[in-house]
Design a protein around this motif. Structure first.
Motif, PDB file in Angstrom:
ATOM      1  N   SER A  53       0.754  -1.048   0.119  1.00  0.00           N
ATOM      2  CA  SER A  53      -0.080  -0.137   0.028  1.00  0.00           C
ATOM      3  C   SER A  53       0.765   1.191  -0.008  1.00  0.00           C
ATOM      4  CB  SER A  53      -1.069   0.002   1.311  1.00  0.00           C
ATOM      5  OG  SER A  53      -0.176   0.265   2.477  1.00  0.00           O
ATOM      6  N   GLN A  54       0.316   2.354  -0.461  1.00  0.00           N
ATOM      7  CA  GLN A  54       0.956   3.520  -0.581  1.00  0.00           C
ATOM      8  C   GLN A  54       1.451   3.900   0.889  1.00  0.00           C
ATOM      9  OE1 GLN A  54      -1.222   6.457  -2.441  1.00  0.00           O
ATOM     10  NE2 GLN A  54      -2.011   5.195  -4.244  1.00  0.00           N
ATOM     11  N   ALA A  55       0.629   3.739   2.080  1.00  0.00           N
ATOM     12  CA  ALA A  55       0.896   4.247   3.285  1.00  0.00           C
ATOM     13  C   ALA A  55       2.018   3.411   3.906  1.00  0.00           C
ATOM     14  CB  ALA A  55      -0.312   3.594   4.319  1.00  0.00           C
ATOM     15  N   THR A  56       2.379   2.085   3.474  1.00  0.00           N
ATOM     16  CA  THR A  56       3.528   1.413   3.876  1.00  0.00           C
ATOM     17  C   THR A  56       4.764   2.070   3.212  1.00  0.00           C
ATOM     18  OG1 THR A  56       3.139  -0.268   2.315  1.00  0.00           O
ATOM     19  CG2 THR A  56       2.207  -0.585   4.645  1.00  0.00           C
ATOM     20  N   ARG A  57       4.547   2.308   2.069  1.00  0.00           N
ATOM     21  CA  ARG A  57       5.646   2.930   1.392  1.00  0.00           C
ATOM     22  C   ARG A  57       6.138   4.180   1.829  1.00  0.00           C
ATOM     23  NH1 ARG A  57       3.015   1.268  -3.597  1.00  0.00           N
ATOM     24  NH2 ARG A  57       2.780   3.268  -4.071  1.00  0.00           N
ATOM     25  N   SER A  58       4.890   4.929   2.388  1.00  0.00           N
ATOM     26  CA  SER A  58       5.446   6.288   2.771  1.00  0.00           C
ATOM     27  C   SER A  58       6.150   6.377   4.323  1.00  0.00           C
ATOM     28  CB  SER A  58       4.087   7.180   2.869  1.00  0.00           C
ATOM     29  OG  SER A  58       3.358   6.499   3.862  1.00  0.00           O
ATOM     30  N   VAL A  59       5.926   5.271   4.905  1.00  0.00           N
ATOM     31  CA  VAL A  59       6.716   5.266   6.021  1.00  0.00           C
ATOM     32  C   VAL A  59       7.937   4.483   6.160  1.00  0.00           C
ATOM     33  CG1 VAL A  59       4.424   5.305   7.507  1.00  0.00           C
ATOM     34  CG2 VAL A  59       5.429   3.339   7.224  1.00  0.00           C
ATOM     35  N   ALA A  60       8.268   3.640   5.046  1.00  0.00           N
ATOM     36  CA  ALA A  60       9.431   2.839   5.055  1.00  0.00           C
ATOM     37  C   ALA A  60      10.753   3.629   4.824  1.00  0.00           C
ATOM     38  CB  ALA A  60       9.016   1.722   3.952  1.00  0.00           C
ATOM     39  N   ASP A  61      11.825   3.057   5.458  1.00  0.00           N
ATOM     40  CA  ASP A  61      13.053   3.564   5.127  1.00  0.00           C
ATOM     41  C   ASP A  61      13.855   2.775   3.871  1.00  0.00           C
ATOM     42  OD1 ASP A  61      13.422   5.041   7.593  1.00  0.00           O
ATOM     43  OD2 ASP A  61      13.681   3.233   8.595  1.00  0.00           O
ATOM     44  N   ILE A  62      13.406   1.564   3.573  1.00  0.00           N
ATOM     45  CA  ILE A  62      13.647   0.982   2.381  1.00  0.00           C
ATOM     46  C   ILE A  62      12.466   0.404   1.622  1.00  0.00           C
ATOM     47  CG2 ILE A  62      14.801  -1.096   1.611  1.00  0.00           C
ATOM     48  CD1 ILE A  62      16.855  -0.589   4.068  1.00  0.00           C
ATOM     49  N   VAL A  63      12.540   0.491   0.503  1.00  0.00           N
ATOM     50  CA  VAL A  63      11.458  -0.168  -0.358  1.00  0.00           C
ATOM     51  C   VAL A  63      11.974  -1.370  -1.488  1.00  0.00           C
ATOM     52  CG1 VAL A  63       9.405   0.223  -2.080  1.00  0.00           C
ATOM     53  CG2 VAL A  63      10.045   2.005  -0.342  1.00  0.00           C
ATOM     54  N   LEU A  64      11.393  -2.535  -1.122  1.00  0.00           N
ATOM     55  CA  LEU A  64      11.895  -3.697  -2.256  1.00  0.00           C
ATOM     56  C   LEU A  64      11.051  -3.297  -3.486  1.00  0.00           C
ATOM     57  CD1 LEU A  64      11.917  -6.480   0.514  1.00  0.00           C
ATOM     58  CD2 LEU A  64      13.884  -4.829  -0.038  1.00  0.00           C
ATOM     59  N   VAL A  65      11.914  -3.031  -4.393  1.00  0.00           N
ATOM     60  CA  VAL A  65      11.177  -2.665  -5.647  1.00  0.00           C
ATOM     61  C   VAL A  65      10.808  -3.721  -6.616  1.00  0.00           C
ATOM     62  CG1 VAL A  65      12.396  -0.382  -6.012  1.00  0.00           C
ATOM     63  CG2 VAL A  65      13.601  -2.361  -6.647  1.00  0.00           C
ATOM     64  N   ASN A  66      11.487  -5.204  -6.223  1.00  0.00           N
ATOM     65  CA  ASN A  66      11.135  -6.451  -7.018  1.00  0.00           C
ATOM     66  C   ASN A  66      10.180  -7.094  -6.001  1.00  0.00           C
ATOM     67  OD1 ASN A  66      12.622  -5.647  -9.304  1.00  0.00           O
ATOM     68  ND2 ASN A  66      14.468  -6.236  -8.171  1.00  0.00           N
ATOM     69  N   ASP A  67       9.929  -6.467  -4.973  1.00  0.00           N
ATOM     70  CA  ASP A  67       8.830  -7.270  -3.969  1.00  0.00           C
ATOM     71  C   ASP A  67       9.567  -8.748  -3.626  1.00  0.00           C
ATOM     72  OD1 ASP A  67       7.072  -5.448  -4.113  1.00  0.00           O
ATOM     73  OD2 ASP A  67       5.516  -6.446  -5.468  1.00  0.00           O
ATOM     74  N   SER A  68      10.865  -8.739  -3.419  1.00  0.00           N
ATOM     75  CA  SER A  68      11.633  -9.915  -2.882  1.00  0.00           C
ATOM     76  C   SER A  68      12.632  -9.468  -1.932  1.00  0.00           C
ATOM     77  CB  SER A  68      12.274 -10.547  -4.047  1.00  0.00           C
ATOM     78  OG  SER A  68      13.160 -11.631  -3.454  1.00  0.00           O
ATOM     79  N   PHE A  69      12.241 -10.292  -0.606  1.00  0.00           N
ATOM     80  CA  PHE A  69      12.983  -9.782   0.656  1.00  0.00           C
ATOM     81  C   PHE A  69      14.415 -10.589   0.457  1.00  0.00           C
ATOM     82  CE2 PHE A  69      12.051 -13.790   1.715  1.00  0.00           C
ATOM     83  CZ  PHE A  69      11.912 -14.172   2.808  1.00  0.00           C
ATOM     84  N   ALA A  70      14.638 -11.336  -0.498  1.00  0.00           N
ATOM     85  CA  ALA A  70      15.923 -11.975  -0.911  1.00  0.00           C
ATOM     86  C   ALA A  70      17.239 -10.986  -0.927  1.00  0.00           C
ATOM     87  CB  ALA A  70      15.768 -12.866  -2.205  1.00  0.00           C
ATOM     88  N   VAL A  71      16.645 -10.037  -1.191  1.00  0.00           N
ATOM     89  CA  VAL A  71      17.972  -8.819  -1.272  1.00  0.00           C
ATOM     90  C   VAL A  71      18.389  -8.414   0.159  1.00  0.00           C
ATOM     91  CG1 VAL A  71      16.445  -6.901  -1.133  1.00  0.00           C
ATOM     92  CG2 VAL A  71      18.533  -6.630  -2.179  1.00  0.00           C
ATOM     93  N   LEU A  72      17.545  -8.587   1.199  1.00  0.00           N
ATOM     94  CA  LEU A  72      17.965  -8.098   2.483  1.00  0.00           C
ATOM     95  C   LEU A  72      19.259  -8.879   3.113  1.00  0.00           C
ATOM     96  CD1 LEU A  72      14.321  -7.473   4.269  1.00  0.00           C
ATOM     97  CD2 LEU A  72      16.088  -5.992   3.316  1.00  0.00           C
ATOM     98  N   PRO A  73      19.431 -10.133   3.030  1.00  0.00           N
ATOM     99  CA  PRO A  73      20.660 -10.586   3.566  1.00  0.00           C
ATOM    100  C   PRO A  73      21.863  -9.859   3.013  1.00  0.00           C
ATOM    101  CG  PRO A  73      19.184 -12.398   3.242  1.00  0.00           C
ATOM    102  CD  PRO A  73      18.387 -11.387   2.558  1.00  0.00           C
ATOM    103  N   ALA A  74      21.807  -9.718   1.715  1.00  0.00           N
ATOM    104  CA  ALA A  74      22.848  -8.986   1.183  1.00  0.00           C
ATOM    105  C   ALA A  74      22.997  -7.467   1.720  1.00  0.00           C
ATOM    106  CB  ALA A  74      22.715  -8.942  -0.337  1.00  0.00           C
ATOM    107  N   ALA A  75      21.670  -6.862   1.758  1.00  0.00           N
ATOM    108  CA  ALA A  75      21.589  -5.518   2.199  1.00  0.00           C
ATOM    109  C   ALA A  75      22.228  -5.426   3.750  1.00  0.00           C
ATOM    110  CB  ALA A  75      20.182  -5.020   2.260  1.00  0.00           C
ATOM    111  N   PHE A  76      21.951  -6.301   4.554  1.00  0.00           N
ATOM    112  CA  PHE A  76      22.513  -6.366   5.832  1.00  0.00           C
ATOM    113  C   PHE A  76      23.919  -6.364   5.918  1.00  0.00           C
ATOM    114  CE2 PHE A  76      18.454  -8.282   7.402  1.00  0.00           C
ATOM    115  CZ  PHE A  76      17.704  -7.427   7.766  1.00  0.00           C
ATOM    116  N   GLN A  77      24.359  -7.172   5.078  1.00  0.00           N
ATOM    117  CA  GLN A  77      26.117  -7.404   4.916  1.00  0.00           C
ATOM    118  C   GLN A  77      26.543  -5.926   4.173  1.00  0.00           C
ATOM    119  OE1 GLN A  77      26.668 -10.798   2.547  1.00  0.00           O
ATOM    120  NE2 GLN A  77      26.131 -12.188   3.998  1.00  0.00           N
ATOM    121  N   GLU A  78      25.800  -5.320   3.529  1.00  0.00           N
ATOM    122  CA  GLU A  78      25.986  -3.888   2.891  1.00  0.00           C
ATOM    123  C   GLU A  78      26.285  -2.995   4.105  1.00  0.00           C
ATOM    124  OE1 GLU A  78      27.853  -1.419   0.720  1.00  0.00           O
ATOM    125  OE2 GLU A  78      27.236  -3.391  -0.106  1.00  0.00           O
TER     126      GLU A  78
END
Length: 806
Positions: free
Chosen positions: A571-596
């Protein structure tokens, strides 16, 4: 809806021509002016520029160039890197731009919010965030105005009520007319208001701010005392200005530049993997995450629902399908569950006299039909939430429910009562909320399947390797959530997954709630308020919490978390309060993002060590020479050579080469363990060489050149000590195994040799050639210093003296 025509294109153009358009910009990142202002117009830069100008007026062009030259280099590199990062992130941010649904010329369409005009007719559904003020003209909706009032209680909106920009729809569907747009609306403030409240500095930023402020105070005090001394002694004004240039340069303004550069580089790298950083420091926040809270739907699963099976209870299957189809076809609730059922069982339009839209807090929706084909109140929702309203003794198909839930299926109960009882949306329900009539008759149960993400198992393993604990918080049945978690490989044995339901949490005392929040891994049938409280309790117990959400029911918990992550399709509401938006709707990017994030913190710790070591030992040298009454030990040109070779280029490389892994120490402990031993020993060695050179020959230029040579060599040796390529270099930090920083240090040493060997360069930087035996003594002294410093680190002399147990 058909009778509402909205504005025509001609009316839209007329209003826009009168200046009644919603002309606001939702900034996706910082502006070019903000980038320039932050990089150029700083207090330290202004002081150095002023000193450089004074030196030019006094015909000290060389000193003026080196005084401001390093600053201009930092500014240039920072501007180039940040502008590149801004352009990359802006291109990606276009994918997450919010839209508004309007009715124009009788047709619904999605448009950019900037195209809205006054009197436009907007349609708002669950999850939509308003960008203009308006008046409800049809329908009913529960609005969350917490961004306006700070209160999380829902506000029911009916025809004639005012809705405000910045609020968002939690349940229901309404049509409203825009009354305040553009500058007259609060949208300009509130379009970014959901993010503004999250402008909180990270631990690293707070530590660096504190260190720099202390150093500014020390440099200011030291400069005032020395300049006062020079005035009393009658020293020349030019000499005083040169001294001021050195003292002002002691403040490591490059730290702010480096942290900004590290954030920009990290944001671009993460964006390349499919995550848009909406808050710059969110990149670093990733490294601090210890607990990740996520919903099942859209994270572990793809949210591509399918009807799995039906289990009629009091009607035959065909009648059950017909009633389900009619129910969904006439419901105003627009969600994935309703869409799935509607596609499987198309229904007909019926006469609806009352409705309770689906709510994540209630876990059910209801329709009151007054039609020849369908009459009565029909309810669809979570069985646990409806069982109290079911007719006593009625069969619910509990065995079938448990079987489906154990397979990870979503189960819904469909029930009705033939009596046309009011749903009490405005009356006696608790807190003005809808209530259900008693003695509901179960019609049947339906199961929905969701596809497990193919990358779920690998992603969960990646979280484990990054040291991040997971907690799955869902509105689905706890058994369903636990079954899917096991299928995704969250734990190998079912007895290792502790499961708690929202109904159980509601009965717990505060200590019991806290214990459940800390110990359980799966939470099911959780309301938005319970989800928010779980995140709050985890934070209160010292955890750095990240939260992933996609639905409007996740907004409260996203706002409560240290780091909030939203799905692009959410929803627009969740995107508006988020620090990070997963543009491909996959949380598989997060482990690599944590390492970053870990890379950034580890790199910044190395950078801070080198910057502070240089600042401290130069400061100690200045104080020591002032105490013993010797000439000022450093000139602006010598200071430029030292800064450029030991921290200027090396720190930029370290930012790019930083490694992942849990940071070993915080900044303060790092200062105690690494910086203090390095600073005191370098200052002691440098002071000894300087005093010896002055006393032996009396030539200040020779003494200053010897001091510059010693501090450059020591500063370069600190680079492999900060990133040990082998166990021989360990002591200041753990083994990294990366040899690139060591080769860089050798390259900087070779560059210093070139400066000393080429006469024009040597003369420009006010250096002189030393005798061969002097170089031999300096090299031998530096080797002994390195051995002593390594021993001090390994035996923790300073740590023990100051009482730090590291």
């Amino acid at each position: 809806m058909a009778q509402i025509q909205g504005l025509s294109e001609r009316e839209v153009l007329e209003r826009r021509a009168r200046g009644e358009g919603n002309t606001f910009e939702l900034p996706s990142s910082q502006s070019y002016w903000q980038i320039i202002r932050r990089n150029v117009f700083t207090f330290i830069n202004a002081a150095l520029f002023a000193i450089g100008l004074i030196l030019i007026l006094m015909h000290e062009v060389g000193n003026a160039v080196v005084t401001a030259g390093l600053v201009w280099m930092n500014v240039a590199v920072g501007l180039v890197q940040e502008v590149r990062a801004k352009r990359t992130l802006d291109r990606i941010a276009l994918l997450t731009r919010p839209t508004a649904t309007v009715i124009r010329a009788g047709q619904e369409r999605a448009i950019d919010p900037r195209e809205l005009v006054r009197d436009d007719v907007l349609v708002i559904n669950a999850g939509d965030q308003l960008v203009v003020d308006g008046e409800v003209i049809e329908g009913k909706a529960d609005m969350d105005e917490s961004l306006l009032t700070g209160e999380s209680n829902l506000v029911a909106k009916h025809p004639g009520d005012t809705v405000y920009s910045g609020s968002f729809c939690v349940a229901g569907r309404a049509v409203c007319r825009a009354t305040q747009v553009g500058a007259a609306s609060t949208a300009n403030k509130l379009a970014v208001g959901a993010r503004a409240f999250r402008q909180v500095k990270t631990p690293l930023q707070l530590d660096i701010d504190l260190v720099v402020r202390i150093l500014m105070f020390v440099a200011g005090s030291l400069g005032a005392l020395i300049l006062l001394s020079y005035a009393i002694q009658g020293k020349s004004f030019v000499e005083s200005v040169r001294v001021a240039a050195v003292i002002v340069a002691l403040v490591p303004q490059g730290l702010f530049f480096m942290i900004t550069l590290a954030y920009a580089m990290g944001a671009v790298r993460i964006a390349g993997r499919g995550a848009l950083i909406q808050q710059a420091n969110a990149v670093e926040s990733l490294s601090n995450v210890k607990i990740l809270c996520l919903d099942k739907t859209g994270t572990l699963t793809t949210n591509r629902l399918q009807v799995h099976a039906l289990h009629p209870l009091t009607v035959d299957e065909d009648e059950f399908k017909r009633l389900l189809g009619d129910y969904v076809a006439n419901s105003s609730s627009v969600n994935r569950t309703a869409e799935t059922i509607g596609q499987a069982f198309p229904g007909a339009a019926r006469t609806v006299c009352d409705e309770a839209p689906f709510s994540s807090a209630r876990k059910w929706s209801a329709l009151a039909f007054d039609d020849a084909a369908v009459r009565g109140v029909y309810v669809l929702g979570a069985p646990e939430m409806l069982v109290a309203h079911v007719k006593p003794g009625a069969a619910l198909g509990e065995d079938q429910m448990k079987l489906w839930e154990g397979c990870g299926l979503r189960v819904l109960l469909f029930a009705y009562t033939p009596a046309l009882a009011p749903l009490n949306q405005d009356g006696p329900g608790p807190n003005g909320q809808p209530t259900l009539p008693p003695d509901l008759v179960p019609l049947g149960i339906i199961s929905l399947s969701d596809e497990l993400r193919p990358e779920a198992h690998t992603t969960l393993k990646g979280f484990d390797q990054a040291g991040v604990r997971l907690k799955i918080i869902s509105g689905d049945n706890p058994r369903t959530v636990a079954a899917l978690a096991r299928q995704a490989g969250l734990n190998g044995h079912s007895d290792e997954i502790k499961v708690v339901s929202g109904l159980e949490l509601a009965e717990m005392s505060e200590p019991e709630f806290e214990r459940a929040a800390l110990e359980a891994m799966v939470f099911g049938r959780i309301t938005p308020q319970q989800k928010e409280n779980l995140v709050r309790v985890l934070r209160a117990n010292g955890a750095y919490v990240a939260m992933i959400g996609d639905g409007v029911n996740d907004v409260l918990s996203l706002k409560q978390a240290n780091l909030s992550v939203a799905m692009q399709s959410g929803s627009q509401a969740t995107r508006s309060v988020a620090d990070i938006v997963l543009v491909n709707d996959s949380f598989a990017v997060l482990p690599a993002a944590f390492q970053e994030g870990q890379r950034i913190v580890n790199g910044m710790q190395d950078i801070v060590r080198l910057f502070l070591s240089r600042t401290f030992y130069v400061t100690l040298l200045i104080i020591a020479t002032a105490i013993v009454g010797m000439p000022f030990p450093v000139t602006p040109k010598h200071n430029t050579v030292l800064a450029f070779l030991t921290v200027g280029l090396p720190t930029m490389a370290l930012a790019a080469w930083s490694r992942s892994g849990t940071p070993s120490r915080g900044l303060i402990r790092s200062v105690v363990h690494f910086v203090l031993p390095a600073s005191f020993t370098v200052a002691a060695l440098g002071m000894g060489i300087y005093v010896f050179s002055v006393l032996r020959g009396g030539d200040v230029d020779v003494a200053r050149t010897a001091l510059t040579t010693v501090t450059v060599l020591c500063g370069l040796l600190l680079i492999p000590f900060a990133e040990p390529p082998s166990r021989f270099w360990t002591g200041g930090d753990e083994l990294s195994g990366d040899r690139r920083p060591t080769w860089l240090a050798l390259g900087m040493a070779a560059l210093f040799v070139v400066v000393m060997a080429v006469a024009p360069l040597r003369n420009f930087f006010e250096l002189v050639l030393l005798r061969p035996e002097d170089y031999l003594v300096i090299v031998l002294a530096v080797v002994i210093w390195a051995w002593v410093l390594r021993s001090a680190w390994r035996k923790r002399w300073f740590d023990r003296f100051l009482g730090f147990d590291v």
